[in-house]
Scaffold this motif. Structure first.
Motif, mmCIF file in Angstrom:
data_model
loop_
_atom_site.group_PDB
_atom_site.id
_atom_site.type_symbol
_atom_site.label_atom_id
_atom_site.label_comp_id
_atom_site.label_asym_id
_atom_site.label_seq_id
_atom_site.Cartn_x
_atom_site.Cartn_y
_atom_site.Cartn_z
ATOM 1 N N ALA A 17 0.827 -1.208 0.000
ATOM 2 C CA ALA A 17 0.000 0.000 0.000
ATOM 3 C C ALA A 17 0.860 1.256 0.000
ATOM 4 O O ALA A 17 0.440 2.308 -0.488
ATOM 5 N N ASN A 18 2.061 1.149 0.509
ATOM 6 C CA ASN A 18 2.955 2.300 0.561
ATOM 7 C C ASN A 18 3.354 2.781 -0.831
ATOM 8 O O ASN A 18 3.815 3.897 -0.999
ATOM 9 N N ARG A 19 3.174 1.922 -1.841
ATOM 10 C CA ARG A 19 3.499 2.314 -3.212
ATOM 11 C C ARG A 19 2.334 3.031 -3.892
ATOM 12 O O ARG A 19 2.463 3.482 -5.020
ATOM 13 N N GLY A 20 1.192 3.111 -3.226
ATOM 14 C CA GLY A 20 0.007 3.710 -3.826
ATOM 15 C C GLY A 20 -0.090 5.202 -3.590
ATOM 16 O O GLY A 20 0.902 5.870 -3.277
ATOM 17 N N LEU A 21 -1.305 5.710 -3.744
ATOM 18 C CA LEU A 21 -1.560 7.138 -3.515
ATOM 19 C C LEU A 21 -1.436 7.476 -2.042
ATOM 20 O O LEU A 21 -1.852 6.699 -1.181
ATOM 21 N N ARG A 22 -0.906 8.665 -1.766
ATOM 22 C CA ARG A 22 -0.726 9.117 -0.390
ATOM 23 C C ARG A 22 -1.417 10.472 -0.265
ATOM 24 O O ARG A 22 -1.130 11.376 -1.024
ATOM 25 N N VAL A 23 -2.359 10.582 0.681
ATOM 26 C CA VAL A 23 -3.049 11.855 0.909
ATOM 27 C C VAL A 23 -2.875 12.216 2.384
ATOM 28 O O VAL A 23 -3.389 11.533 3.258
ATOM 29 N N ALA A 24 -2.135 13.284 2.642
ATOM 30 C CA ALA A 24 -1.838 13.688 4.015
ATOM 31 C C ALA A 24 -2.885 14.679 4.517
ATOM 32 O O ALA A 24 -3.298 15.582 3.792
#
Length: 127
Positions: A17-24
């Protein structure tokens, strides 16, 4: 729990999942990654930097409630959703967290993530 949701328990799924989209967002970071047809799944991570066990468990319970409420309607189909707790996320108002999660899921469904994090460390290569 909602019948269409399942929980991610394997470390390899969290790392994928760390390779996917990241929304902070101020209270958390949402990771969304396609899982190849395994349905809507979720996982929660709260590190020891956040506080003691009582604080971390409270944060996980709040995140679980948020995800159960939001994912069935707003979650991305056939994606893994990971919430990573951030410092100050426990003190945030529950309604505020709910709005932030809705905004983060909407952003992820549009394919708009934040810039990826730089690698934490580079291993030196020997010649």
């Amino acid at each position: 729990m909602h019948p269409s949701l399942s929980v991610i328990r394997k470390r390899s799924d969290f790392l994928a999942a760390n390779r996917g989209l990241r929304v902070a967002r101020p209270g958390f970071v949402l990771l969304a990654n396609p899982n190849g047809g395994k349905g809507k799944r979720f996982g929660i991570t709260v590190t020891k930097k956040i506080g003691n066990a009582v604080v971390r468990n409270r944060m996980k319970r709040r995140f679980r409630e948020l995800l159960w409420a939001a994912l069935p309607e707003q979650g991305l189909p056939d994606h893994d959703h990971i919430l990573i707790g951030r410092e100050g996320g426990v003190e945030r108002d529950f309604a505020t967290l709910k709005d932030e999660l809705s905004a983060a899921l909407a952003r992820a469904s549009e394919g708009k993530g934040d810039r990826p994090r730089p690698p934490r460390h580079q291993r030196s290569r020997r010649a």
